[in-house]
Scaffold this motif. Sequence first.
Motif, PDB file in Angstrom:
ATOM      1  N   GLU A  25      35.171  61.765  39.283  1.00  0.00           N
ATOM      2  CA  GLU A  25      36.529  61.258  39.490  1.00  0.00           C
ATOM      3  C   GLU A  25      37.435  62.257  40.199  1.00  0.00           C
ATOM      4  O   GLU A  25      38.647  62.270  39.978  1.00  0.00           O
ATOM      5  N   GLN A  27      39.962  63.529  42.525  1.00  0.00           N
ATOM      6  CA  GLN A  27      41.007  62.807  43.239  1.00  0.00           C
ATOM      7  C   GLN A  27      41.671  63.644  44.321  1.00  0.00           C
ATOM      8  O   GLN A  27      42.353  63.111  45.198  1.00  0.00           O
ATOM      9  N   PHE A  28      41.486  64.958  44.241  1.00  0.00           N
ATOM     10  CA  PHE A  28      42.229  65.840  45.133  1.00  0.00           C
ATOM     11  C   PHE A  28      41.431  67.124  45.296  1.00  0.00           C
ATOM     12  O   PHE A  28      40.949  67.687  44.315  1.00  0.00           O
ATOM     13  N   THR A  29      41.282  67.562  46.528  1.00  0.00           N
ATOM     14  CA  THR A  29      40.540  68.783  46.816  1.00  0.00           C
ATOM     15  C   THR A  29      41.469  69.790  47.464  1.00  0.00           C
ATOM     16  O   THR A  29      42.120  69.484  48.473  1.00  0.00           O
ATOM     17  N   ARG A  58      45.480  64.953  55.887  1.00  0.00           N
ATOM     18  CA  ARG A  58      44.445  64.853  54.855  1.00  0.00           C
ATOM     19  C   ARG A  58      44.989  64.311  53.528  1.00  0.00           C
ATOM     20  O   ARG A  58      44.252  64.177  52.564  1.00  0.00           O
ATOM     21  N   TRP A  59      46.267  64.062  53.487  1.00  0.00           N
ATOM     22  CA  TRP A  59      46.951  63.622  52.280  1.00  0.00           C
ATOM     23  C   TRP A  59      46.597  62.180  51.967  1.00  0.00           C
ATOM     24  O   TRP A  59      46.472  61.391  52.879  1.00  0.00           O
ATOM     25  N   ASN A  61      44.220  63.046  49.637  1.00  0.00           N
ATOM     26  CA  ASN A  61      42.924  63.446  49.070  1.00  0.00           C
ATOM     27  C   ASN A  61      42.623  64.934  49.169  1.00  0.00           C
ATOM     28  O   ASN A  61      41.819  65.447  48.394  1.00  0.00           O
ATOM     29  N   MET A  62      43.246  65.607  50.123  1.00  0.00           N
ATOM     30  CA  MET A  62      42.917  67.007  50.358  1.00  0.00           C
ATOM     31  C   MET A  62      44.151  67.739  50.854  1.00  0.00           C
ATOM     32  O   MET A  62      44.981  67.173  51.558  1.00  0.00           O
ATOM     33  N   ARG A  93      51.827  66.301  43.424  1.00  0.00           N
ATOM     34  CA  ARG A  93      50.520  65.626  43.472  1.00  0.00           C
ATOM     35  C   ARG A  93      49.684  65.997  42.256  1.00  0.00           C
ATOM     36  O   ARG A  93      49.076  65.142  41.614  1.00  0.00           O
ATOM     37  N   ILE A  97      48.466  63.462  39.180  1.00  0.00           N
ATOM     38  CA  ILE A  97      47.058  63.317  38.778  1.00  0.00           C
ATOM     39  C   ILE A  97      46.887  63.601  37.298  1.00  0.00           C
ATOM     40  O   ILE A  97      46.235  62.847  36.573  1.00  0.00           O
TER      41      ILE A  97
END
Length: 102
Positions: A25, A27-29, A58-59, A61-62, A93, A97
């Motif tokens: 899961e 959600q953000f890297t 990349r927003w 997700n990254m 962010r 999350i």
Amino acid sequence: KSGDLPPRKECAQTWRSQLLNLLPEVQFTLVIGQYAFGYHLPDDKRKLTDAVKDWEERWPNMMLLPHPSPRNNIWLKRNPWFEESIVPKLKQRVADILANKP
């Protein structure tokens, strides 16, 4: 000579996919520093600063970040937009999350 050594090549090749398989899961890297930038975005030939400025590409997700090091204090002084504009978005962010975590 004046910075960190790159990570050993076998590290990501050996363990990264195994670790990510245990984290279904994600959600953000956070892509932190020049070496991670080269690994995650190998076709992006911009300078790190330019890629960080274009964070919205990349927003959500990254996010690409400079390496957190005392040596980067000069970078932070030269790039006040980072702490003014990007850090608040990053904090929000992460908070979003964590707030949605079951």
